[in-house]
Design an enzyme around this catalytic site. Structure first.
Site, mmCIF file in Angstrom:
data_model
loop_
_atom_site.group_PDB
_atom_site.id
_atom_site.type_symbol
_atom_site.label_atom_id
_atom_site.label_comp_id
_atom_site.label_asym_id
_atom_site.label_seq_id
_atom_site.Cartn_x
_atom_site.Cartn_y
_atom_site.Cartn_z
ATOM 1 N N GLN A 139 42.130 28.233 28.290
ATOM 2 C CA GLN A 139 42.101 26.772 28.200
ATOM 3 C C GLN A 139 42.896 26.288 26.997
ATOM 4 O O GLN A 139 42.385 26.223 25.877
ATOM 5 C CB GLN A 139 40.654 26.264 28.120
ATOM 6 C CG GLN A 139 40.570 24.755 28.213
ATOM 7 C CD GLN A 139 39.180 24.282 28.583
ATOM 8 O OE1 GLN A 139 38.211 25.002 28.459
ATOM 9 N NE2 GLN A 139 39.085 23.055 29.036
ATOM 10 N N PHE A 140 44.153 25.907 27.256
ATOM 11 C CA PHE A 140 45.026 25.461 26.165
ATOM 12 C C PHE A 140 44.585 24.123 25.594
ATOM 13 O O PHE A 140 44.937 23.763 24.468
ATOM 14 C CB PHE A 140 46.476 25.377 26.639
ATOM 15 C CG PHE A 140 46.780 24.175 27.491
ATOM 16 C CD1 PHE A 140 47.268 23.005 26.906
ATOM 17 C CD2 PHE A 140 46.576 24.203 28.865
ATOM 18 C CE1 PHE A 140 47.552 21.892 27.684
ATOM 19 C CE2 PHE A 140 46.860 23.098 29.644
ATOM 20 C CZ PHE A 140 47.344 21.940 29.056
ATOM 21 N N THR A 141 43.772 23.355 26.349
ATOM 22 C CA THR A 141 43.353 22.037 25.862
ATOM 23 C C THR A 141 42.417 22.114 24.663
ATOM 24 O O THR A 141 42.103 21.085 24.068
ATOM 25 C CB THR A 141 42.670 21.231 26.989
ATOM 26 O OG1 THR A 141 41.545 21.960 27.469
ATOM 27 C CG2 THR A 141 43.635 20.970 28.130
#
Length: 214
Positions: A139-141
């Site tokens: 999850q890059f967010t």
């Protein structure tokens, strides 16, 4: 403070009785964070001022959100690609200039977190002791910067090309640590649009990062 700051420039000014001493280090990097310390210098009868300016870059490091769950699953295009029962759901993100060492550090921390209850009802057991499964989702967010404006900025997140080998190395380390205790690891699909469903048990949610900023 210096444990989590990578010093790139130190500019010191000692302002006492019209005297100024300056020492400059190399120029600061693009995403530097500025820290200024101003204090009185009692060593001078004139009540001089000691002013220290630090311009440093904070290493983002790998981040993870860890939840104790009673169940969790990941679906891609309506199909279940990973599912666990009791255990941990790990959302993992990587930053620019991150290294596999960051993943190893965080993997060891995660499997040894004492978030499961013992016989007295206290959270005093790790997943290695209590048993269970781990589901990991990229999850890059986690690197969404919401300090300015309304649209999160992801400039500090690693690119997909750089993050993929880091994520795979993290999964490999996590799997090895779990398999030593006969525990299993499941994972989502990297860079896919996923639906993640979970039941948080407690709820228990922890924020971790490899640079120990949290």
């Amino acid at each position: 403070m210096l444990q989590w700051l990578q010093l790139l420039q130190v500019k010191m000014k000692i302002l006492c009785i019209c005297k100024e001493y300056t020492c400059n280090a190399p120029k600061t990097a693009k995403n530097a964070h500025h820290v200024k310390i101003v204090a009185f210098c009692p060593a001078f009868s004139s009540g001089g001022v000691l002013q220290v300016e630090l311009c440093a870059k904070m290493r983002p490091g790998m981040r993870a959100v860890v939840q104790r769950v009673s169940r969790a699953e990941v679906r891609v295009e309506g199909q279940v690609v990973a599912r666990i029962g009791t255990g941990l759901l790990v959302l993992a993100g990587f930053a620019m200039d991150d290294t596999p060492e960051s993943g190893r550090t965080l993997a060891e921390k995660i499997v040894n977190l004492r978030v499961f209850e013992n016989e007295q009802g206290r959270m005093d057991r790790s997943i290695l002791e209590a048993g269970g499964e781990v589901l990991c989702v990229s999850q890059f967010t986690l690197y969404g910067d919401c300090r300015k404006g309304r649209r999160p900025s992801y400039t500090r997140a690693s690119s997909p090309e750089a993050a993929r080998p880091l994520y795979e190395a993290f999964l490999e380390t996590l799997s090895a640590l779990l398999s030593a205790s006969n525990l299993s690891l499941s994972a989502g699909r990297f860079q896919a649009m996923m639906e993640v469903e979970s039941v948080n048990d407690g709820p228990v949610t922890l924020l971790l990062d490899s640079e120990k900023l949290i």
